[in-house]
Design a protein around this motif. Structure first.
Motif, mmCIF file in Angstrom:
data_model
loop_
_atom_site.group_PDB
_atom_site.id
_atom_site.type_symbol
_atom_site.label_atom_id
_atom_site.label_comp_id
_atom_site.label_asym_id
_atom_site.label_seq_id
_atom_site.Cartn_x
_atom_site.Cartn_y
_atom_site.Cartn_z
ATOM 1 N N LEU A 176 64.281 17.173 27.259
ATOM 2 C CA LEU A 176 64.763 15.872 26.801
ATOM 3 C C LEU A 176 65.040 14.964 27.997
ATOM 4 N N LEU A 177 64.315 13.853 28.064
ATOM 5 C CA LEU A 177 64.532 12.884 29.131
ATOM 6 C C LEU A 177 65.642 11.907 28.775
ATOM 7 N N GLY A 178 65.778 11.610 27.489
ATOM 8 C CA GLY A 178 66.829 10.692 27.093
ATOM 9 C C GLY A 178 66.788 10.361 25.619
ATOM 10 N N VAL A 179 67.882 9.762 25.156
ATOM 11 C CA VAL A 179 68.013 9.301 23.779
ATOM 12 C C VAL A 179 68.368 7.821 23.817
ATOM 13 N N ILE A 180 67.553 7.002 23.159
ATOM 14 C CA ILE A 180 67.796 5.571 23.116
ATOM 15 C C ILE A 180 68.373 5.228 21.755
ATOM 16 N N PRO A 181 69.601 4.700 21.705
ATOM 17 C CA PRO A 181 70.213 4.411 20.404
ATOM 18 C C PRO A 181 69.541 3.239 19.703
ATOM 19 N N GLU A 182 69.578 3.277 18.386
ATOM 20 C CA GLU A 182 69.081 2.157 17.596
ATOM 21 C C GLU A 182 69.917 0.929 17.941
ATOM 22 N N SER A 183 69.245 -0.180 18.285
ATOM 23 C CA SER A 183 69.978 -1.339 18.781
ATOM 24 C C SER A 183 69.186 -2.621 18.543
ATOM 25 N N THR A 184 69.883 -3.652 18.055
ATOM 26 C CA THR A 184 69.227 -4.957 17.894
ATOM 27 C C THR A 184 68.931 -5.589 19.246
ATOM 28 N N ALA A 185 69.608 -5.123 20.297
ATOM 29 C CA ALA A 185 69.379 -5.690 21.636
ATOM 30 C C ALA A 185 67.955 -5.458 22.104
ATOM 31 N N VAL A 186 67.340 -4.345 21.698
ATOM 32 C CA VAL A 186 65.967 -4.038 22.115
ATOM 33 C C VAL A 186 65.008 -5.064 21.536
ATOM 34 N N LEU A 187 65.127 -5.345 20.248
ATOM 35 C CA LEU A 187 64.250 -6.325 19.609
ATOM 36 C C LEU A 187 64.461 -7.716 20.186
ATOM 37 N N GLN A 188 65.713 -8.084 20.395
ATOM 38 C CA GLN A 188 66.013 -9.408 20.948
ATOM 39 C C GLN A 188 65.419 -9.562 22.347
ATOM 40 N N ALA A 189 65.542 -8.525 23.155
ATOM 41 C CA ALA A 189 65.005 -8.577 24.515
ATOM 42 C C ALA A 189 63.480 -8.655 24.491
ATOM 43 N N SER A 190 62.841 -7.873 23.609
ATOM 44 C CA SER A 190 61.384 -7.889 23.509
ATOM 45 C C SER A 190 60.885 -9.270 23.086
ATOM 46 N N ASN A 191 61.560 -9.860 22.130
ATOM 47 C CA ASN A 191 61.168 -11.204 21.676
ATOM 48 C C ASN A 191 61.334 -12.248 22.768
ATOM 49 N N ALA A 192 62.293 -12.015 23.668
ATOM 50 C CA ALA A 192 62.539 -12.949 24.767
ATOM 51 C C ALA A 192 61.647 -12.675 25.970
ATOM 52 N N GLY A 193 60.875 -11.585 25.930
ATOM 53 C CA GLY A 193 60.011 -11.252 27.053
ATOM 54 C C GLY A 193 60.753 -10.735 28.269
ATOM 55 N N THR A 194 61.918 -10.146 28.043
ATOM 56 C CA THR A 194 62.728 -9.594 29.133
ATOM 57 C C THR A 194 63.131 -8.170 28.773
ATOM 58 N N PRO A 195 62.633 -7.159 29.458
ATOM 59 C CA PRO A 195 63.026 -5.783 29.133
ATOM 60 C C PRO A 195 64.538 -5.626 29.103
ATOM 61 N N VAL A 196 65.037 -4.952 28.087
ATOM 62 C CA VAL A 196 66.473 -4.856 27.863
ATOM 63 C C VAL A 196 67.190 -4.200 29.038
ATOM 64 N N VAL A 197 66.484 -3.358 29.807
ATOM 65 C CA VAL A 197 67.100 -2.650 30.925
ATOM 66 C C VAL A 197 67.589 -3.608 32.004
ATOM 67 N N LEU A 198 67.067 -4.836 32.026
ATOM 68 C CA LEU A 198 67.469 -5.807 33.043
ATOM 69 C C LEU A 198 68.793 -6.488 32.712
ATOM 70 N N ASP A 199 69.332 -6.250 31.526
ATOM 71 C CA ASP A 199 70.644 -6.777 31.148
ATOM 72 C C ASP A 199 71.475 -5.605 30.634
ATOM 73 N N PRO A 200 72.146 -4.887 31.539
ATOM 74 C CA PRO A 200 72.744 -3.596 31.194
ATOM 75 C C PRO A 200 74.041 -3.679 30.394
ATOM 76 N N THR A 201 74.175 -4.660 29.514
ATOM 77 C CA THR A 201 75.402 -4.794 28.727
ATOM 78 C C THR A 201 75.334 -4.031 27.413
ATOM 79 N N SER A 202 74.141 -3.691 26.954
ATOM 80 C CA SER A 202 74.003 -3.002 25.671
ATOM 81 C C SER A 202 73.899 -1.495 25.870
ATOM 82 N N ASP A 203 74.159 -0.757 24.792
ATOM 83 C CA ASP A 203 74.011 0.700 24.842
ATOM 84 C C ASP A 203 72.566 1.089 25.165
ATOM 85 N N ALA A 204 71.612 0.363 24.578
ATOM 86 C CA ALA A 204 70.198 0.690 24.800
ATOM 87 C C ALA A 204 69.828 0.529 26.272
#
Length: 275
Positions: free
Chosen positions: A207-235
């Motif tokens: 197991l490399l990791g578990v990514i929680p279900e999160s609306t932040a992922v969809l919002q980041a994808s729609n904005a064209g910015t990978p969510v990992v670049l804004d480390p405020t969310s659980d995802a």
């Protein structure tokens, strides 16, 4: 030494492209020269998720066919100096990919000093997916906690064992990692999705990791910015943990248990109080 990493699963919609964008971005953020290649010919999305869709001039198929150089087709990220993208074609089909062409591109990228070359696999197990995994040194198998996704991932593991260059040459097998996405511990507790232990038992890979279900992922994808670049969310924090584990660091697995409600949440049931 360069590593070719395929992000695969077999099933569509599990988060392969999102994972590719976030791991490539996370590695580039810590200084690793990294490129993400979209192998989903005809249905490219990696450029959208990484926010470079308006800068696409040439693509993977153009380079394979000699219609453009790799230098012309590769897009450098505007946020991270060590991050690059090679988009797929929207107008060709997967038959345009050839072993010789893909191998030549990967050799050129190795010669250019890329430490990590991520291959974002299309859904399914046909030609495009096999091209994405053929030259892999490592594989990240992306799976949702549902039976159909796990079954498809198990089929992909069989291909990684038998249909790669390493397998054909009798070399050490492709190193596999499991990434469990869209995980909701509260739903696991209700029996609505598989627990991570069940998925691990079924697939039998680390197991490399578990990514929680999160609306932040969809919002980041729609904005064209990978969510990992804004480390405020659980995802985002989960993806950052995955990046560190991929680099060999020890990180405890988080987001596996339901979030405990605080005092006021228990009193008000998570609803806003009325005035």
């Amino acid at each position: 030494m360069s590593k070719v990493v395929v992000v695969t699963s077999g099933k569509g919609g599990v988060g392969k492209t999102t994972t590719t964008a976030n791991l490539a971005s996370g590695l580039a953020a810590v200084g690793c020269k990294t490129i993400a290649i979209d192998f989903d010919v005809g249905l490219r999305n990696l450029d959208l998720v990484m926010g470079c869709e308006r800068r696409v001039v040439y693509d993977l198929v153009n380079v394979i066919r000699g219609e453009a150089t790799l230098r012309q087709a590769v897009i450098r990220d505007k946020r991270l100096d060590s991050l690059y993208v090679l988009p797929a074609s929207q107008t060709r089909d997967k038959d345009a990919l050839t072993l010789d062409g893909v191998g030549r591109i990967l050799d050129e990228l190795r010669g250019a000093g890329f430490e990590y070359i991520f291959c974002d696999s299309p859904a399914g197990i046909e030609w495009g997916a096999q091209m994405a995994m053929y030259f892999a040194d490592e594989a990240i198998v992306v799976t949702n906690p549902e039976v159909s996704s796990v079954r498809d991932s198990d089929r992909v593991l069989g291909l990684l064992d038998a249909k790669t260059r390493r397998a054909e040459l009798g070399e050490a097998p492709v190193k596999t990692h499991l990434l469990l996405t869209r995980y909701a511990p509260a739903r696991v507790a209700k029996g609505e999705m598989l627990a991570h232990q069940d998925v691990l038992e079924l697939l039998g890979i680390p197991l490399l990791g578990v990514i929680p279900e999160s609306t932040a992922v969809l919002q980041a994808s729609n904005a064209g910015t990978p969510v990992v670049l804004d480390p405020t969310s659980d995802a985002a924090q989960a993806y950052l943990d995955v990046v560190q584990r991929f680099l060999g660091a020890e990180r405890p697995h988080r987001f596996l248990e339901p979030t405990k409600k605080g005092f006021f949440s228990r009193i008000f049931g998570g609803q806003a109080a009325t005035v």
